[in-house]
Design a protein around this motif. Structure first.
Motif, mmCIF file in Angstrom:
data_model
loop_
_atom_site.group_PDB
_atom_site.id
_atom_site.type_symbol
_atom_site.label_atom_id
_atom_site.label_comp_id
_atom_site.label_asym_id
_atom_site.label_seq_id
_atom_site.Cartn_x
_atom_site.Cartn_y
_atom_site.Cartn_z
ATOM 1 N N ASP A 181 17.281 32.524 17.001
ATOM 2 C CA ASP A 181 16.682 33.562 16.171
ATOM 3 C C ASP A 181 16.882 33.216 14.694
ATOM 4 N N ASP A 182 16.335 34.056 13.810
ATOM 5 C CA ASP A 182 16.384 33.747 12.377
ATOM 6 C C ASP A 182 17.812 33.668 11.844
ATOM 7 N N ILE A 183 18.695 34.509 12.356
ATOM 8 C CA ILE A 183 20.078 34.511 11.881
ATOM 9 C C ILE A 183 20.759 33.191 12.196
ATOM 10 N N ALA A 226 4.161 35.809 6.289
ATOM 11 C CA ALA A 226 3.630 36.964 5.554
ATOM 12 C C ALA A 226 2.215 36.741 5.030
ATOM 13 N N PHE A 227 1.726 35.494 5.056
ATOM 14 C CA PHE A 227 0.400 35.199 4.517
ATOM 15 C C PHE A 227 -0.648 35.008 5.611
ATOM 16 N N ASN A 275 14.519 41.471 9.874
ATOM 17 C CA ASN A 275 14.259 42.890 9.650
ATOM 18 C C ASN A 275 13.085 43.156 8.712
ATOM 19 N N TYR A 276 12.795 42.227 7.809
ATOM 20 C CA TYR A 276 11.736 42.468 6.828
ATOM 21 C C TYR A 276 10.554 41.506 6.958
ATOM 22 N N CYS A 277 10.749 40.364 7.614
ATOM 23 C CA CYS A 277 9.677 39.374 7.770
ATOM 24 C C CYS A 277 9.792 38.709 9.133
ATOM 25 N N PRO A 278 9.751 39.489 10.224
ATOM 26 C CA PRO A 278 9.979 38.930 11.563
ATOM 27 C C PRO A 278 8.824 38.050 12.030
ATOM 28 N N SER A 279 9.148 37.092 12.877
ATOM 29 C CA SER A 279 8.141 36.134 13.344
ATOM 30 C C SER A 279 7.152 36.760 14.320
#
Length: 534
Positions: A122-124, A353-354, A483-487
């Protein structure tokens, strides 16, 4: 053809810079005013270059005095001119360094996504793996940096690049030979690869800087370091045009195989160019005075001190006892987090995000070519640093630190307006200008306040907060992404605005802290440490 657009854009940028700077420099050397030719080349780069190349040189009596602007152009282009006239051994170091800059920045920019998509983290946890690599390299330099002093430049570079080659092969094949998941076999193989890169880079970078010091003299040292810095930033930009088409065709492992091949090329450069004969010749040339005579080695003033006296000297002047020094280097951690976000956050942000945004008539232009935007900072640093340095060289160092950190931190708030091409470019450009304003002055200040014979340890301690920045930022960046930019979310369901707003508040602590401590810090600030009687 649209898949190759970013390649054409990147090559066009490099050619554009070449024509503009080449035209300006040639005009200055031929006795013409550089600024009008600069403006001409900005509008019609190839045509202006061809015209000035074919113009005859002005009569010496008509030559004008070099202006401030022309001085910047000469300073910006001189390292590449010097590269053509340097020793064979130093040329080998520089060629190796530009390839390694390309490879290192290319790998680190994709590493978190690689751990997401191919190792199953995961991202973490992916952020922590990147943190282990970047922070591990810093630690490895402390323990392995002396290798070049023990076994020499050529052997050090060959061992370092061989370790990185093995590490990059392990990293690249890890998804194929192992089972994905945290601490499963693929993860273990990838970690072994990272360990090899850490060991190799811990030897490699100190060896390159030691090589420049070894192969240059007082006259050529500045040129040598300038070349290394310029080529590193050029190498850092190249992944942005090499990686996208390869990744689209063969995936991230395919890109990593390209970097494995470039590591092999780097080994070949060291082996065939930095030969023992070439190194010995460069050493003889570097140790000559202006008349071509061999110089006597400088006497080490501390050589006559006993071990007990040396130890007492180091304890008395140890940088951790200097509270102003400690405050100065540690308050910069907050703004330095933006450096770490270049590889911990920007790659995922631009690739997630894009989604769905079209530019120049091309759908998903930023998402599909995110490496280009991740690696814009190095080429901008290459262009902007000499300009900013020339403009601010007479300014007070502490004031420039305040202004520079403020300029670097402030554009983070621009990203809080939401993801689009213009906020992204504004952020990257302004952040880079801020970096160019304060980073060189920071290194200058640390070197100036260091007592005699203690520059190395002051520079080492001065870089320690950078190590902490890499570790700390890698711990929380993954949580913010999840939390703000999840895949697994659409851009409309993300909240990147809040993420960057928080990051902006973190970064702005540095200039605020410098302002609040200005009165205390300015006491004796301009006085070199060895002469400070306070």
């Amino acid at each position: 053809m649209s898949d190759l657009l970013i390649v054409f854009i990147g090559l066009a940028i490099i050619l554009y810079i070449f024509f503009v700077l080449g035209t300006s420099r040639t005009a200055i050397l031929k006795g013409y005013s550089g600024f009008p030719w600069f403006l001409f080349s900005v509008i019609l780069p190839p045509i202006s270059f061809l015209i000035i190349i074919n113009k005859s040189k002005k009569d010496k009596s008509l030559e004008h005095k070099v202006t401030f602007f022309e001085g910047i152009v000469m300073e910006l282009t001189q390292p590449f001119v010097d590269l053509a006239h340097t020793s064979r051994a130093l040329l080998g170091v520089n060629l190796s360094y530009v390839l390694e800059g390309l490879t290192y920045f290319g790998v680190v920019g994709l590493l978190a996504i690689f751990f997401n998509d191919f190792i199953g983290l995961d991202d973490i946890d992916a952020g922590r793996m990147v943190g282990i690599l970047t922070a591990g390299i810093t630690i490895a330099m402390l323990f392995l940096g002396a290798t070049v002093d023990w076994i020499g430049l050529r052997k050090s570079l060959l061992i370092a690049l061989s370790l990185m080659l093995v590490g990059r092969i392990f990293l690249t094949i890890s998804p194929e030979v192992g089972v994905p998941g945290l601490w499963n076999s693929a993860h273990i193989f990838a970690m072994l690869g990272i360990f090899g890169i850490i060991l190799g880079y811990g030897i490699y970078q100190p060896a390159c800087y030691a090589g420049v010091k070894l192969l240059t003299n007082e006259k050529t040292a500045a040129m040598g370091y300038a070349m290394l810095y310029a080529l590193m930033n050029l190498g850092g930009f190249l992944p942005g045009i090499i990686s996208p088409p390869v990744r689209k065709a063969f995936g991230i492992p395919g890109v990593f195989w390209v970097y494995v091949a470039l590591t092999v090329v780097g080994i070949g450069i060291v082996y065939f160019i930095i030969t023992k004969k070439a190194t010995e010749k460069a050493l003889r040339d570097a140790n000559q005075d202006a008349d071509g005579n061999q110089k006597e080695e400088e006497k080490d003033e501390m050589a006559g001190l006993s071990k007990k006296e040396k130890f007492a000297y180091y304890i008395k002047n140890f940088p951790l006892k200097d509270l102003r020094f400690l405050y100065f280097v540690f308050i910069l951690i907050f703004v330095q987090t933006l450096f770490a976000h270049n590889w911990l956050t920007i790659p995922q942000y631009t690739s997630r995000a894009f989604q769905g945004q079209s530019y120049f008539g091309i759908p998903n232009f930023i998402e599909d070519n995110f490496e280009f935007f991740v690696n814009l900072n190095p080429i901008l640093i290459f262009i902007l640093t000499p300009m900013v340095t020339a403009l601010t060289s007479k300014k007070d160092t502490y004031t420039m630190m305040i202004i520079g950190t403020f300029v670097m931190a402030s554009p983070t708030f621009i990203l809080a307006f939401g993801p689009n091409l213009y906020t992204l470019l504004a952020y990257i450009t302004l952040m880079t200008i801020g970096e160019a304003m304060w980073q060189p002055r920071f290194l200058q200040w640390v070197a100036e306040i260091a007592p005699k014979n203690m520059t190395g340890i002051y520079m080492g301690i001065g870089q320690f907060p950078w190590f902490l920045t890499k570790v700390i930022t890698s711990i929380y960046s993954g949580w913010f992404l999840m939390n703000y930019c999840p895949s697994d979310a659409l851009p409309t369901d993300m909240n990147t605005e809040t993420m960057w707003l928080i990051y902006g508040f973190i970064a702005i602590i540095s200039p605020i802290g410098l302002i609040l401590a200005k009165g205390w810090m300015k006491k004796g600030f301009k006085v070199k440490h060895g002469d400070n009687k306070q």
